[in-house]
Design a protein around this motif. Structure first.
Motif, PDB file in Angstrom:
ATOM      1  N   SER A   1       0.771  -1.022  -0.114  1.00 27.54           N
ATOM      2  CA  SER A   1       0.210  -0.059   0.009  1.00 27.54           C
ATOM      3  C   SER A   1       0.835   1.461  -0.010  1.00 27.54           C
ATOM      4  O   SER A   1       1.830   1.317   0.842  1.00 27.54           O
ATOM      5  CB  SER A   1      -0.732  -0.046   1.172  1.00 27.54           C
ATOM      6  OG  SER A   1      -1.344   1.019   1.206  1.00 27.54           O
ATOM      7  N   PRO A   2       0.538   2.250  -0.675  1.00 25.89           N
ATOM      8  CA  PRO A   2       1.192   3.653  -0.832  1.00 25.89           C
ATOM      9  C   PRO A   2       0.681   4.543   0.350  1.00 25.89           C
ATOM     10  O   PRO A   2       1.150   5.586   0.477  1.00 25.89           O
ATOM     11  CB  PRO A   2       0.940   4.065  -2.071  1.00 25.89           C
ATOM     12  CG  PRO A   2      -0.621   3.637  -2.387  1.00 25.89           C
ATOM     13  CD  PRO A   2      -0.727   2.260  -1.871  1.00 25.89           C
TER      14      PRO A   2
ATOM     15  N   ALA B   1       0.885   9.611   2.600  1.00 24.82           N
ATOM     16  CA  ALA B   1       1.521   8.799   1.480  1.00 24.82           C
ATOM     17  C   ALA B   1       2.702   8.535   1.872  1.00 24.82           C
ATOM     18  O   ALA B   1       3.761   9.276   1.935  1.00 24.82           O
ATOM     19  CB  ALA B   1       1.313   9.833   0.321  1.00 24.82           C
TER      20      ALA B   1
ATOM     21  N   ARG C   1       4.537   6.942  -0.838  1.00 22.77           N
ATOM     22  CA  ARG C   1       4.911   7.528  -2.032  1.00 22.77           C
ATOM     23  C   ARG C   1       3.829   8.186  -3.094  1.00 22.77           C
ATOM     24  O   ARG C   1       2.680   8.388  -2.454  1.00 22.77           O
ATOM     25  CB  ARG C   1       5.412   6.187  -2.981  1.00 22.77           C
ATOM     26  CG  ARG C   1       4.395   5.118  -3.034  1.00 22.77           C
ATOM     27  CD  ARG C   1       4.868   3.858  -3.874  1.00 22.77           C
ATOM     28  NE  ARG C   1       3.975   2.833  -4.148  1.00 22.77           N
ATOM     29  CZ  ARG C   1       3.799   2.068  -3.228  1.00 22.77           C
ATOM     30  NH1 ARG C   1       4.474   1.658  -1.946  1.00 22.77           N
ATOM     31  NH2 ARG C   1       2.706   1.017  -3.448  1.00 22.77           N
TER      32      ARG C   1
ATOM     33  N   VAL D   1       0.976   9.751  -4.751  1.00 20.71           N
ATOM     34  CA  VAL D   1      -0.568   9.326  -4.892  1.00 20.71           C
ATOM     35  C   VAL D   1      -1.479  10.263  -5.216  1.00 20.71           C
ATOM     36  O   VAL D   1      -1.268  11.398  -4.885  1.00 20.71           O
ATOM     37  CB  VAL D   1      -1.074   8.131  -3.921  1.00 20.71           C
ATOM     38  CG1 VAL D   1      -0.502   6.746  -3.969  1.00 20.71           C
ATOM     39  CG2 VAL D   1      -1.091   8.987  -2.371  1.00 20.71           C
TER      40      VAL D   1
ATOM     41  N   GLU E   1      -3.255  15.704  -5.208  1.00 16.56           N
ATOM     42  CA  GLU E   1      -2.083  15.233  -5.373  1.00 16.56           C
ATOM     43  C   GLU E   1      -1.180  15.184  -4.102  1.00 16.56           C
ATOM     44  O   GLU E   1      -0.959  16.166  -3.544  1.00 16.56           O
ATOM     45  CB  GLU E   1      -1.141  15.776  -6.586  1.00 16.56           C
ATOM     46  CG  GLU E   1      -1.829  15.822  -7.875  1.00 16.56           C
ATOM     47  CD  GLU E   1      -1.982  14.625  -8.592  1.00 16.56           C
ATOM     48  OE1 GLU E   1      -1.232  13.614  -8.180  1.00 16.56           O
ATOM     49  OE2 GLU E   1      -2.834  14.474  -9.532  1.00 16.56           O
TER      50      GLU E   1
ATOM     51  N   GLU F   1       5.398  12.012  -1.383  1.00 19.82           N
ATOM     52  CA  GLU F   1       5.747  11.274  -0.243  1.00 19.82           C
ATOM     53  C   GLU F   1       5.715  11.941   0.674  1.00 19.82           C
ATOM     54  O   GLU F   1       6.373  13.132   0.849  1.00 19.82           O
ATOM     55  CB  GLU F   1       6.900  10.708  -0.627  1.00 19.82           C
ATOM     56  CG  GLU F   1       7.540   9.452   0.426  1.00 19.82           C
ATOM     57  CD  GLU F   1       8.935   8.866   0.147  1.00 19.82           C
ATOM     58  OE1 GLU F   1       9.276   9.311  -1.234  1.00 19.82           O
ATOM     59  OE2 GLU F   1       9.665   8.644   1.228  1.00 19.82           O
TER      60      GLU F   1
ATOM     61  N   GLU G   1      -2.012   5.533  -7.903  1.00 20.56           N
ATOM     62  CA  GLU G   1      -0.777   5.834  -8.159  1.00 20.56           C
ATOM     63  C   GLU G   1      -0.551   6.373  -9.708  1.00 20.56           C
ATOM     64  O   GLU G   1      -1.114   6.031 -10.441  1.00 20.56           O
ATOM     65  CB  GLU G   1       0.146   4.335  -7.893  1.00 20.56           C
ATOM     66  CG  GLU G   1       0.373   4.299  -6.211  1.00 20.56           C
ATOM     67  CD  GLU G   1       1.225   3.150  -6.115  1.00 20.56           C
ATOM     68  OE1 GLU G   1       2.498   3.652  -5.760  1.00 20.56           O
ATOM     69  OE2 GLU G   1       1.087   2.233  -6.131  1.00 20.56           O
TER      70      GLU G   1
ATOM     71  N   ASN H   1       1.187   5.343 -11.811  1.00 21.80           N
ATOM     72  CA  ASN H   1       0.896   3.977 -12.848  1.00 21.80           C
ATOM     73  C   ASN H   1      -0.451   3.647 -13.075  1.00 21.80           C
ATOM     74  O   ASN H   1      -0.659   2.592 -13.589  1.00 21.80           O
ATOM     75  CB  ASN H   1       2.058   2.866 -12.526  1.00 21.80           C
ATOM     76  CG  ASN H   1       1.570   2.360 -11.249  1.00 21.80           C
ATOM     77  OD1 ASN H   1       0.428   2.711 -10.590  1.00 21.80           O
ATOM     78  ND2 ASN H   1       2.517   1.203 -10.766  1.00 21.80           N
TER      79      ASN H   1
ATOM     80  N   GLU I   1      -2.347   2.238 -10.955  1.00 20.16           N
ATOM     81  CA  GLU I   1      -2.673   1.282  -9.735  1.00 20.16           C
ATOM     82  C   GLU I   1      -3.686   1.786  -8.783  1.00 20.16           C
ATOM     83  O   GLU I   1      -3.253   3.019  -8.078  1.00 20.16           O
ATOM     84  CB  GLU I   1      -1.482   0.870  -9.003  1.00 20.16           C
ATOM     85  CG  GLU I   1      -1.575  -0.514  -8.123  1.00 20.16           C
ATOM     86  CD  GLU I   1      -1.517  -1.803  -9.266  1.00 20.16           C
ATOM     87  OE1 GLU I   1      -2.442  -2.774  -8.959  1.00 20.16           O
ATOM     88  OE2 GLU I   1      -0.569  -1.898  -9.975  1.00 20.16           O
ATOM     89  N   LYS I   2      -4.645   1.207  -8.471  1.00 22.04           N
ATOM     90  CA  LYS I   2      -5.628   1.842  -7.261  1.00 22.04           C
ATOM     91  C   LYS I   2      -5.533   1.150  -5.897  1.00 22.04           C
ATOM     92  O   LYS I   2      -5.352  -0.236  -5.821  1.00 22.04           O
ATOM     93  CB  LYS I   2      -7.194   1.801  -7.680  1.00 22.04           C
ATOM     94  CG  LYS I   2      -7.515   2.806  -8.726  1.00 22.04           C
ATOM     95  CD  LYS I   2      -8.985   2.586  -9.009  1.00 22.04           C
ATOM     96  CE  LYS I   2      -9.418   3.696 -10.061  1.00 22.04           C
ATOM     97  NZ  LYS I   2     -10.900   3.604 -10.359  1.00 22.04           N
ATOM     98  N   TYR I   3      -5.719   2.032  -4.610  1.00 19.82           N
ATOM     99  CA  TYR I   3      -5.806   1.386  -3.593  1.00 19.82           C
ATOM    100  C   TYR I   3      -6.968   2.032  -2.821  1.00 19.82           C
ATOM    101  O   TYR I   3      -7.165   3.204  -2.902  1.00 19.82           O
ATOM    102  CB  TYR I   3      -4.516   1.592  -2.688  1.00 19.82           C
ATOM    103  CG  TYR I   3      -3.444   0.969  -3.516  1.00 19.82           C
ATOM    104  CD1 TYR I   3      -2.861  -0.115  -2.913  1.00 19.82           C
ATOM    105  CD2 TYR I   3      -2.490   1.603  -4.349  1.00 19.82           C
ATOM    106  CE1 TYR I   3      -1.824  -0.801  -3.861  1.00 19.82           C
ATOM    107  CE2 TYR I   3      -1.387   1.055  -5.072  1.00 19.82           C
ATOM    108  CZ  TYR I   3      -1.343  -0.010  -4.517  1.00 19.82           C
ATOM    109  OH  TYR I   3       0.087  -0.622  -5.117  1.00 19.82           O
TER     110      TYR I   3
END
Lengths: 272, 198
Positions: free
Chosen positions: A149-150, A170, A172, A174, A203, A206, A237, A239, A241-243
């Motif tokens: 997880s980010p 965060a 990283r 996200v 946005e 980190e 993210e 890229n 990718e969802k969290y």
């Protein structure tokens, strides 16, 4: 003659006291015991308990001893406990847990919407009871523990004023895409939430954090309902990718004597 | 007759005083009501008041037996209890019965005292009944409020009523002994077989 009149007058005053008190006592009794209305989201995984609240007059003999939900056979309930005792009524709680040893492997399924439960009573009767609306999310089991997880939890809390917050950080970069719950539309203005971020927008770099604050603003009538929202914060993210990060917003009624009287009056009006 | 008055007086003492050893009541109410019934059955030949008291003493006797089987007819006015309707109604019934018993005994003593020209005893019996009635009526008035309110909050007032009722009980016991001494000396030195018209 005068003595008899005095005795008669005193007897009359006593009689009025008894009749008046009996009337007031009877008019403050629930017409029938039953479950409060629950508007609850839950995940069909262990360690995600559900609480069903049942209200009865103190002199009601019949009480629930168990609850069964056919669609969730792995959900088992603990014995009835007292949630709150008032002068004339008692609110009981039936706490249910998804039993890990009863879970079988499954793929993610569509959420369930439960409106009734099979209730077993101490007098041997079994009835299907209205419980409100429970949304059950059925994720894949066993859970995927390989997800990196980010997002990391920083702090959370809630107060007796039916408010709460949760802050995450965060790990990283996200982007916070939004907050969702199946019950937001139902609650409308009765539930408010705000998002504050360290950054200027959605946005997050980190180390930056996002704070979700919420509060219940329930009307007198809704204050006797049970609410639990799973506020799902969706992060994406770069890229794609969802969290999801879930914040639990709970409301359990602890009515005052006057609130309970208002509830009883409403129930009596509804029963007429 | 002296013995009959003494039986009623001792009966009231038994019902009033609880001496418990390991939960066992040495002066059980049941013995008290047997004594009261024995005394009243003799006195009922002498005055209408005792004839009123006799059947209500039987009711109290039955209630005391029922209590042995768990029937509750006593509610604390000061402990903040929330009794159910059944218990509170039975408590009120027991209190009404007790007031009628009081009335019968006081009226009997008063009537006999007037016949024998004992105005002081008659006056005492009359005032005792009026006080008992007033205090009993106040408690009967307050009792149903327990269904809806916590009366423990006004316990000093209720305690005062209950203490007043206790004092009237004690004074009645003294009056009964006194009546036994005074009336027992009339026409036959306390023979229970004597008859006195009313």
């Amino acid at each position: 003659m005068r003595i008899k009149a005095i005795y008669g007058l005193i007897a009359g005053v006593i009689l009025i006291s008894w009749i008046g008190n009996f009337w007031y006592y009877e008019s403050n009794k629930l017409p029938s015991p039953g479950f409060l209305r629950h508007y609850v989201e839950m995940m069909a995984i262990p360690f995600s308990p559900i609480e069903l609240l049942y209200v009865a007059n103190n002199d009601d003999e019949r009480k629930p001893v168990n609850v069964q939900i056919d669609e969730l056979p792995e959900l088992r309930f603990d014995p009835l406990q007292v949630h709150q005792e008032l002068r004339r009524q008692t609110i009981y709680v039936l706490r249910g847990y998804i039993q890990e040893d009863a879970m079988t492997e499954r793929t993610a399924k569509e959420p369930l919407r439960l409106r009734t439960a099979t209730v077993y009573y101490n007098d041997g009767s079994v009835r299907d009871e209205e419980i409100g609306e429970i949304v059950v999310y059925r994720e894949a089991w066993p859970l995927d523990t390989s997800v990196d997880s980010p997002i990391a939890m920083m702090s959370s809390g809630n107060s007796s004023g039916n408010e709460g917050f949760s802050t995450v950080k965060a790990e990283r970069p996200v982007r916070l895409e939004g907050v969702a719950s199946a019950l937001l539309d139902r609650l409308g203005a009765a539930f408010q939430y705000e998002i504050e971020t360290d950054s200027s927008g959605a946005e997050l770099s980190e180390g930056q954090s996002v704070k979700l604050s919420y509060r219940f603003r329930l009307s007198q009538e809704d204050r006797m309902n049970v609410y639990r929202l799973l506020l799902k914060e969706t992060f994406v993210e770069p890229n794609g990718e969802k969290y999801e990060y879930t914040v639990f917003a709970n409301y359990l009624p602890y009515p005052s004597e006057s609130e309970m009287r208002a509830y009883v009056r409403e129930e009596r009006r509804g029963g007429e | 007759m002296k013995r009959a008055f003494a039986q009623v007086a001792w009966g009231l003492i038994f019902t009033l005083v609880n001496i418990r050893i390991n939960g066992f009541d040495l002066l059980h109410d049941l013995i008290g009501y047997v004594l009261i019934l024995a005394g009243l059955s003799k006195l009922s030949r002498h005055h209408r008041g005792f004839r009123i008291a006799l059947p209500v003493a039987w009711i109290r006797f039955v209630l005391t037996i029922a209590a042995l089987f768990g029937v509750r007819y006593e509610v604390s006015l000061t402990r903040g209890e929330s009794p159910d309707i059944g218990t509170i109604s039975l408590t009120a019934l027991a209190m009404v019965v007790e007031l009628v018993l009081f009335y019968g005994i006081c009226d009997g003593i008063r009537g006999m005292a007037l016949e024998k020209g004992k105005k002081a005893i008659a006056s005492r019996a009359g005032s005792l009944w009026r006080w008992s009635f007033a205090l009993g009526a106040l408690l009967l008035f307050c009792m149903p409020f327990q269904l809806n309110y916590i009366l423990g909050e006004i316990w000093p007032i209720l305690m005062l009523f209950a203490l007043g009722l206790l004092v009237t009980h004690l004074l009645l016991i003294f009056l009964l002994f006194r009546a036994g001494r005074v009336f027992g000396n009339y026409g036959g030195a306390g023979s229970d077989g004597e008859t006195v018209g009313t």
